[in-house]
Design an enzyme around this catalytic site. Structure first.
Site, PDB file in Angstrom:
ATOM      1  N   TYR A 109     -31.243 -18.442  -6.769  1.00 55.08           N
ATOM      2  CA  TYR A 109     -32.765 -17.733  -6.590  1.00 55.08           C
ATOM      3  C   TYR A 109     -33.532 -18.833  -7.866  1.00 55.08           C
ATOM      4  CZ  TYR A 109     -37.414 -16.058  -7.674  1.00 55.08           C
ATOM      5  OH  TYR A 109     -38.188 -15.978  -7.814  1.00 55.08           O
ATOM      6  N   TRP A 111     -36.988 -21.681  -8.875  1.00 54.06           N
ATOM      7  CA  TRP A 111     -38.447 -22.460  -8.042  1.00 54.06           C
ATOM      8  C   TRP A 111     -37.825 -24.204  -8.329  1.00 54.06           C
ATOM      9  CZ3 TRP A 111     -43.744 -23.060  -8.992  1.00 54.06           C
ATOM     10  CH2 TRP A 111     -44.411 -21.106  -8.367  1.00 54.06           C
TER      11      TRP A 111
HETATM   12  N1  LIG Z   1     -38.264 -11.748 -18.817  1.00 51.75           N
HETATM   13  C1  LIG Z   1     -38.340 -12.657 -17.604  1.00 51.75           C
HETATM   14  N2  LIG Z   1     -38.147 -13.101 -17.356  1.00 51.75           N
HETATM   15  C2  LIG Z   1     -38.498 -13.438 -16.377  1.00 51.75           C
HETATM   16  C3  LIG Z   1     -40.186 -13.307 -16.180  1.00 51.75           C
HETATM   17  C4  LIG Z   1     -40.892 -12.441 -16.751  1.00 51.75           C
HETATM   18  O1  LIG Z   1     -41.755 -12.365 -16.570  1.00 51.75           O
HETATM   19  N3  LIG Z   1     -40.183 -11.848 -18.454  1.00 51.75           N
HETATM   20  N4  LIG Z   1     -40.317 -14.280 -14.605  1.00 51.75           N
HETATM   21  C5  LIG Z   1     -39.495 -14.262 -13.894  1.00 51.75           C
HETATM   22  C6  LIG Z   1     -40.151 -14.954 -12.583  1.00 51.75           C
HETATM   23  S1  LIG Z   1     -41.375 -14.402 -12.062  1.00 51.75           S
HETATM   24  C7  LIG Z   1     -39.369 -16.263 -12.460  1.00 51.75           C
HETATM   25  S2  LIG Z   1     -40.770 -16.755 -10.981  1.00 51.75           S
HETATM   26  C8  LIG Z   1     -38.536 -16.809 -12.751  1.00 51.75           C
HETATM   27  C9  LIG Z   1     -38.326 -18.072 -12.673  1.00 51.75           C
HETATM   28  O2  LIG Z   1     -36.710 -18.425 -12.581  1.00 51.75           O
HETATM   29  P1  LIG Z   1     -35.668 -19.810 -12.449  1.00 51.75           P
HETATM   30  O3  LIG Z   1     -37.469 -20.072 -11.093  1.00 51.75           O
HETATM   31  O4  LIG Z   1     -34.198 -19.816 -11.983  1.00 51.75           O
HETATM   32  O5  LIG Z   1     -37.049 -20.814 -13.486  1.00 51.75           O
HETATM   33  P2  LIG Z   1     -37.046 -22.522 -13.292  1.00 51.75           P
HETATM   34  O6  LIG Z   1     -37.089 -22.574 -14.417  1.00 51.75           O
HETATM   35  O7  LIG Z   1     -38.212 -22.733 -12.909  1.00 51.75           O
HETATM   36  O8  LIG Z   1     -35.702 -22.874 -13.045  1.00 51.75           O
HETATM   37  C10 LIG Z   1     -35.573 -24.150 -12.133  1.00 51.75           C
HETATM   38  C11 LIG Z   1     -34.304 -24.670 -11.956  1.00 51.75           C
HETATM   39  O9  LIG Z   1     -33.931 -25.563 -10.983  1.00 51.75           O
HETATM   40  C12 LIG Z   1     -33.337 -26.761 -11.701  1.00 51.75           C
HETATM   41  N5  LIG Z   1     -33.955 -27.911 -10.701  1.00 51.75           N
HETATM   42  C13 LIG Z   1     -35.264 -28.552 -10.427  1.00 51.75           C
HETATM   43  N6  LIG Z   1     -35.400 -29.128  -9.617  1.00 51.75           N
HETATM   44  C14 LIG Z   1     -34.607 -29.376  -9.241  1.00 51.75           C
HETATM   45  C15 LIG Z   1     -33.212 -30.635  -7.827  1.00 51.75           C
HETATM   46  O10 LIG Z   1     -33.712 -30.973  -7.499  1.00 51.75           O
HETATM   47  N7  LIG Z   1     -32.149 -30.017  -7.482  1.00 51.75           N
HETATM   48  C16 LIG Z   1     -31.412 -29.539  -8.941  1.00 51.75           C
HETATM   49  N8  LIG Z   1     -30.002 -28.342  -8.423  1.00 51.75           N
HETATM   50  N9  LIG Z   1     -31.975 -28.762  -9.747  1.00 51.75           N
HETATM   51  C17 LIG Z   1     -33.204 -28.450 -10.259  1.00 51.75           C
HETATM   52  C18 LIG Z   1     -34.229 -27.643 -12.874  1.00 51.75           C
HETATM   53  O11 LIG Z   1     -33.750 -28.252 -13.770  1.00 51.75           O
HETATM   54  C19 LIG Z   1     -34.296 -25.334 -13.914  1.00 51.75           C
HETATM   55  O12 LIG Z   1     -33.155 -25.743 -14.273  1.00 51.75           O
HETATM   56  O13 LIG Z   1     -38.622 -15.773 -13.602  1.00 51.75           O
HETATM   57  C20 LIG Z   1     -38.433 -14.144 -14.055  1.00 51.75           C
HETATM   58  N10 LIG Z   1     -37.503 -14.427 -15.282  1.00 51.75           N
HETATM   59  N1  LIG Z   2     -48.379 -21.854 -16.882  1.00 52.80           N
HETATM   60  C1  LIG Z   2     -47.029 -21.786 -15.887  1.00 52.80           C
HETATM   61  N2  LIG Z   2     -47.431 -20.804 -14.819  1.00 52.80           N
HETATM   62  C2  LIG Z   2     -47.488 -20.304 -13.817  1.00 52.80           C
HETATM   63  C3  LIG Z   2     -45.852 -20.051 -14.795  1.00 52.80           C
HETATM   64  C4  LIG Z   2     -45.334 -20.916 -15.842  1.00 52.80           C
HETATM   65  O1  LIG Z   2     -43.498 -20.734 -15.576  1.00 52.80           O
HETATM   66  N3  LIG Z   2     -45.718 -21.579 -16.632  1.00 52.80           N
HETATM   67  N4  LIG Z   2     -44.860 -19.385 -13.487  1.00 52.80           N
HETATM   68  C5  LIG Z   2     -45.312 -18.918 -12.187  1.00 52.80           C
HETATM   69  C6  LIG Z   2     -45.306 -17.229 -11.114  1.00 52.80           C
HETATM   70  S1  LIG Z   2     -43.469 -17.824 -10.972  1.00 52.80           S
HETATM   71  C7  LIG Z   2     -45.472 -15.929 -11.604  1.00 52.80           C
HETATM   72  S2  LIG Z   2     -44.655 -15.453 -10.457  1.00 52.80           S
HETATM   73  C8  LIG Z   2     -46.624 -16.106 -11.706  1.00 52.80           C
HETATM   74  C9  LIG Z   2     -47.137 -15.179 -12.873  1.00 52.80           C
HETATM   75  O2  LIG Z   2     -48.129 -14.163 -13.151  1.00 52.80           O
HETATM   76  P1  LIG Z   2     -47.806 -13.058 -13.825  1.00 52.80           P
HETATM   77  O3  LIG Z   2     -47.136 -12.058 -13.739  1.00 52.80           O
HETATM   78  O4  LIG Z   2     -49.267 -11.962 -13.674  1.00 52.80           O
HETATM   79  O5  LIG Z   2     -47.723 -13.665 -15.108  1.00 52.80           O
HETATM   80  P2  LIG Z   2     -48.003 -13.552 -16.792  1.00 52.80           P
HETATM   81  O6  LIG Z   2     -48.087 -14.541 -17.822  1.00 52.80           O
HETATM   82  O7  LIG Z   2     -46.086 -13.542 -16.676  1.00 52.80           O
HETATM   83  O8  LIG Z   2     -47.967 -12.073 -17.045  1.00 52.80           O
HETATM   84  C10 LIG Z   2     -49.474 -12.308 -16.997  1.00 52.80           C
HETATM   85  C11 LIG Z   2     -50.064 -11.037 -18.515  1.00 52.80           C
HETATM   86  O9  LIG Z   2     -50.556  -9.602 -17.950  1.00 52.80           O
HETATM   87  C12 LIG Z   2     -50.049  -8.584 -19.224  1.00 52.80           C
HETATM   88  N5  LIG Z   2     -49.099  -7.703 -19.070  1.00 52.80           N
HETATM   89  C13 LIG Z   2     -47.890  -7.364 -19.269  1.00 52.80           C
HETATM   90  N6  LIG Z   2     -47.335  -6.082 -19.556  1.00 52.80           N
HETATM   91  C14 LIG Z   2     -48.874  -6.025 -19.419  1.00 52.80           C
HETATM   92  C15 LIG Z   2     -49.083  -4.282 -18.486  1.00 52.80           C
HETATM   93  O10 LIG Z   2     -48.207  -3.785 -18.427  1.00 52.80           O
HETATM   94  N7  LIG Z   2     -50.489  -3.972 -18.503  1.00 52.80           N
HETATM   95  C16 LIG Z   2     -51.676  -5.132 -18.114  1.00 52.80           C
HETATM   96  N8  LIG Z   2     -52.454  -4.235 -17.930  1.00 52.80           N
HETATM   97  N9  LIG Z   2     -51.086  -5.817 -18.679  1.00 52.80           N
HETATM   98  C17 LIG Z   2     -49.981  -6.560 -18.878  1.00 52.80           C
HETATM   99  C18 LIG Z   2     -49.395 -10.187 -20.083  1.00 52.80           C
HETATM  100  O11 LIG Z   2     -50.779  -9.920 -20.799  1.00 52.80           O
HETATM  101  C19 LIG Z   2     -49.681 -11.529 -19.551  1.00 52.80           C
HETATM  102  O12 LIG Z   2     -49.661 -12.809 -20.480  1.00 52.80           O
HETATM  103  O13 LIG Z   2     -47.172 -16.969 -12.956  1.00 52.80           O
HETATM  104  C20 LIG Z   2     -46.657 -18.334 -12.170  1.00 52.80           C
HETATM  105  N10 LIG Z   2     -47.833 -19.065 -13.220  1.00 52.80           N
HETATM  106 MO   LIG Z   3     -42.118 -15.800 -10.105  1.00 54.18          MO
END
Ligand SMILES: Nc1nc2c(c(=O)[nH]1)N[C@H]1C(S)=C(S)[C@@H](COP(=O)(O)OP(=O)(O)OC[C@H]3O[C@@H](n4cnc5c(=O)[nH]c(N)nc54)[C@H](O)[C@@H]3O)O[C@H]1N2
Ligand SMILES: Nc1nc2c(c(=O)[nH]1)N[C@H]1C(S)=C(S)[C@@H](COP(=O)(O)OP(=O)(O)OC[C@H]3O[C@@H](n4cnc5c(=O)[nH]c(N)nc54)[C@H](O)[C@@H]3O)O[C@H]1N2
Ligand SMILES: [Mo]
Length: 767
Positions: A109, A111
């Site tokens: 998994y 991005w």
């Molecule tokens: N506590 C907590 N944890 C969370 C979340 C949260 O809200 N709270 N959010 C979750 C969510 S929504 C998401 S989507 C995940 C994201 O989790 P990930 O998608 O695993 O996070 P990234 O840092 O985007 O990891 C991408 C990795 O791919 C590598 N990469 C980039 N380009 C390439 C390439 O071309 N080739 C190879 N081999 N590698 C490459 C980058 O260096 C990086 O280390 O995290 C989740 N984790």
């Molecule tokens: N700059 C930037 N943008 C991103 C990403 C990133 O890593 N960086 N990641 C992308 C990805 S993979 C995803 S999935 C999306 C995630 O999109 P989201 O999951 O919506 O984003 P978050 O920033 O994790 O959370 C949004 C807000 O929800 C609020 N929140 C947390 N818990 C609660 C709750 O219990 N109730 C309410 N009402 N609010 C709460 C927090 O204050 C938080 O700032 O964002 C995307 N956009």
């Molecule tokens: Mo995500």
């Protein structure tokens, strides 16, 4: 002099020029609000954090296979590509022969990076399928709960829930947006695959200028952009379902719910109403009841419910709400609330899941398909819900429930990761460290020495997009970019495609994997899918070479009229939803039939498991672990913009001044956050924008254990996943629950250990 060449990233299109060892970046001229994340890109060209040569963990080299105990605490030996490829080929051969494809986990998994061809996840999946398949993961960390509950109650994920309401309609018609979880503008900086234009600010401002009202329900004030004056309702984290029920109770008892809509378009409202009014459980979910749980006063709940009934209202539910205990419930209850208002299918009204969470949601859809690199078929039926990785590695054969199925975890011997960072995305990192000691071999392709690379046996240096040509394009965005190579590969880094091709060659699978196409041939082959459709639709349809010369192409979009909700509203029998009843399921017989205690036949309020007093009285503060504004996840945490936000090299953690004062914490202090699972250091930022009782530490600071040999490591950099709990949302979806956890905090008074995670890796002398 070099010219600026077009390129793209998940956070926007840009052009770049490399000269005298420096990479200069300019945002795409058509982007009204370019993302500050572009400031992280130049560091790619020369950061010490990059992986420059293949490396193998010493313990693995000496004791392969196995010898896993030191994973995460061992040294690495740099090897030649030849040697690395040989090791990987032999080890894959051994595992596939001795244990078969069900012993290989290629969930992988993550991005990775923008680009339709060099998409690391597609590359690794295709490669493993050529070898005979692998155990896969399903769903995402983003929407683990939503993507399972929505198909039961509203039809296929990303259809009705996200394609029914456009920004244009909101700008035109919406009078009231009630945003559960806000609409943090930082999140709209990003969209998987790229963004030609960041339009969310403009659209929100446009609607606001027309007089639309915005209510942001969130523990953080800045979850709504400052230029739109939203009303902030600072809710206690994890209690939105209670608030929604309170609103629904006002609607039902004041006769403000749309009975005709409920009758014609939904099933099961009566069963739900019995619960809402307390007929089935003796507990009416009144505004008073809700207020006592969610911390928002009764008068506000009543006023808001009445305003929702009288206005053209859009209910939005963010991803974050469902990345938590019982995350299915707020998604489902948001749908029920919107159904009671009866505005689904009206212009700018109804329900939109996760609007604003990504930059292209709410844009119109593309009228042509995008180029897509084929992955072949995976013959292995075994899978895990993506966030159950540590459970799987720790409990081979262990039983668990998922979406009506009783399943068992496979016995994994080899893990292959390319394009993701589990030590970023997974919860309870001490537990993940223990889980990563279980497999015999872990192979990782990475661009940089992340914690995941540092827990692997074989680390292969991958190029970034800057080091290769690709096609940049994304869902719901009209800009297709000829992403041109801007710099030479750093060190000996290779494209994932070339790495897999070479390994495939040692296994006699080169032709199958590559179909005898070079990367360049693949680009023009994949482009053909889009070109053919453009041509058939009578649009501008240049051949690949012309597109490449031009540097970009504008793709046609569909009109925003007649989304799935409109058609359903017009005639529910001619355009039924793809649910068992063909209608919105306020009560789901299917889910009720699963017999789960943590997700039943209609939305329920369940108090968060981590909020129970007996378990958590020592950890009184909610920690919101949301997405970072200064980077995408962990990507380019070593970049200039991300590093400019650190304080004494630590990740900033926001705390309300009242909570800080009680603990003697001052602005800029290094503090220790801790709970029963672990601890981390971070730098305190005092802010009234954070509700009392809540702290906020974004994800993405690279995990750096103070003592890499310790079983219970402290992260000295500020990664919140050392604190979060590794438990599924429910038996239904088993989604990730990392958004919120409970902690205590104190000033850190010991000598501050230096953060070294971005410094050059030190290697064992090669043999
Ligand atoms: N506590 C907590 N944890 C969370 C979340 C949260 O809200 N709270 N959010 C979750 C969510 S929504 C998401 S989507 C995940 C994201 O989790 P990930 O998608 O695993 O996070 P990234 O840092 O985007 O990891 C991408 C990795 O791919 C590598 N990469 C980039 N380009 C390439 C390439 O071309 N080739 C190879 N081999 N590698 C490459 C980058 O260096 C990086 O280390 O995290 C989740 N984790
Ligand atoms: N700059 C930037 N943008 C991103 C990403 C990133 O890593 N960086 N990641 C992308 C990805 S993979 C995803 S999935 C999306 C995630 O999109 P989201 O999951 O919506 O984003 P978050 O920033 O994790 O959370 C949004 C807000 O929800 C609020 N929140 C947390 N818990 C609660 C709750 O219990 N109730 C309410 N009402 N609010 C709460 C927090 O204050 C938080 O700032 O964002 C995307 N956009
Ligand atoms: Mo995500």
């Amino acid at each position: 002099m070099n010219v600026f060449k077009p390129h793209s990233s998940h956070w926007g299109a840009f052009s770049g020029r490399y000269e005298n060892g420096t990479l200069e970046i300019k945002p795409h001229p058509g982007d009204p609000h370019p993302s500050p994340l572009l400031g992280n890109i130049p560091a790619i060209a020369n950061s010490d954090a990059r992986i420059r040569r293949p490396a193998i963990r010493r313990g693995w080299l000496e004791g392969a296979p196995g010898n896993a105990g030191k994973r995460g605490a061992d040294d690495y030996v740099e090897v030649s590509w030849q040697e690395a490829v040989d090791h990987v080929g032999k080890e894959l051969q051994r595992v596939y022969t001795q244990h078969g494809p069900t012993a290989v986990f290629g969930g992988s998994y993550g991005w990775s990076s923008a680009g339709r061809f060099h998409h690391a996840q597609s590359q690794v999946h295709r490669f493993l399928n050529v070898l005979g398949g692998y155990v896969r993961s399903v769903n995402t960390y983003s929407s683990g709960a939503a993507s399972v509950i929505i198909p039961h109650v509203l039809g296929p994920y990303d259809t009705f829930d996200r394609k029914s309401v456009t920004w244009d309609a909101i700008e035109r018609s919406t009078e009231l947006v009630v945003a559960f979880g806000g609409m943090a503008i930082k999140n709209a900086d990003v969209h998987g695959g790229g963004i030609g234009a960041h339009i969310v600010r403009q659209k929100l401002s446009g609607a606001s200028a027309r007089g639309a009202r915005f209510v942001s329900v969130s523990p953080l004030k800045d979850d709504f952009p400052a230029e739109v004056s939203a009303e902030w309702q600072p809710i206690i984290p994890g209690t939105d379902v209670a608030l929604m029920l309170g609103l629904a109770h006002v609607l039902a008892t004041e006769g403000l719910h749309d009975r005709e809509f409920l009758e014609r378009y939904t099933v099961g409202y009566d069963r739900f109403e019995d619960y809402l009014l307390g007929r089935s459980d003796g507990l009416p979910k009144t505004a008073e009841w809700a207020s006592g749980i969610c911390g928002i006063d009764v008068a506000t709940i009543e006023e808001l419910a009445r305003a929702m009934a009288r206005s053209r209202t859009l209910v939005t539910v963010s991803h974050s709400l469902q990345r938590a205990d019982y995350g299915e419930q707020p998604v489902w209850m948001g749908i029920v609330l919107a159904a009671m208002l009866g505005q689904m299918g009206l212009d700018g009204g109804g329900y939109s899941y996760s609007l604003g969470a990504l930059g292209n949601i709410g844009k119109r859809q593309l009228a042509v398909p995008l180029p897509t690199f084929g992955q072949f078929k995976n013959p292995v039926p075994d899978f895990i819900p993506v966030a159950r990785i540590a459970d799987m590695l720790l409990n081979p054969g262990g039983a668990y429930h998922y979406n009506g199925q009783a399943l068992r975890y496979p016995d994994i011997r080899l893990v292959y990761w390319a394009g993701g960072n589990p030590f970023h995305h997974h919860q309870d990192l001490n537990r993940l460290r223990a889980a990563f000691k279980r497999p015999e071999t872990i192979i990782v392709h990475e661009t940089a020495w992340t914690a995941t690379a540092r827990h692997a046996d074989i680390v292969l240096p991958a190029t970034t997009t800057l080091e290769r040509d690709d096609i940049g394009a994304a869902d719901r965005d009209d800009l297709m970019v000829a992403m041109k190579k801007l710099i030479e590969p750093v060190g000996e880094a290779r494209d994932d495609y070339d790495i897999f091709s070479e390994i495939a060659r040692t296994l006699g699978k080169f032709d199958a994997f590559t179909e005898n196409r070079t990367s360049r041939e693949w680009l023009s082959f994949l482009f053909e899918t889009t070109r053919t459709a453009l041509d058939a639709g009578g649009y501008d349809a240049p051949d690949f070479e012309t597109f490449w010369q031009r540097g970009e192409l504008r793709l046609p979009l569909r009109s925003d009229e007649g989304g799935p909700a409109t058609a359903f509203r017009k005639d529910p029998s001619a355009s039924p939803l793809q649910t068992p009843s063909g209608k919105i399921e306020i009560f789901s017989q299917t889910i009720e039939g699963f017999g789960y205690d943590d997700c039943r036949g209609h939305p329920h309020w369940y108090p968060s498991r981590s909020a129970s007093v007996s378990e958590n009285s020592d950890y009184p503060l909610h920690l919101v672990c949301n997405q970072p504004h200064q980077r995408l996840h962990s990507q380019l945490d070593y970049g200039d913009f991300s590093r400019s936000t650190k304080i004494r090299d630590r990740e900033p953690v926001r705390i309300n001044p009242a909570d800080a004062a009680r603990r003697g914490i001052k602005d800029g202090d290094i503090i220790r956050l801790f709970n029963e699972r672990g601890s981390c250091l971070a730098a305190a930022v005092l802010s009234e924008d954070v509700r009392q009782g809540v702290m906020q530490l974004s994800t993405g600071a690279w995990f750096e254990p103070h003592d890499r040999h310790a079983e219970n490591a402290t992260c000295i950099h500020g990664n919140p996943n050392i604190l979060t709990r590794d438990i599924g949302t429910s038996k239904l979806a088993q989604g990730c629950t990392g958004q919120i956890t409970r902690v205590e905090a104190e000033r850190f008074v010991d000598e501050l250990p230096p953060v070294r995670i971005f410094e050059p890796m030190v290697f064992e002398p090669s043999r």
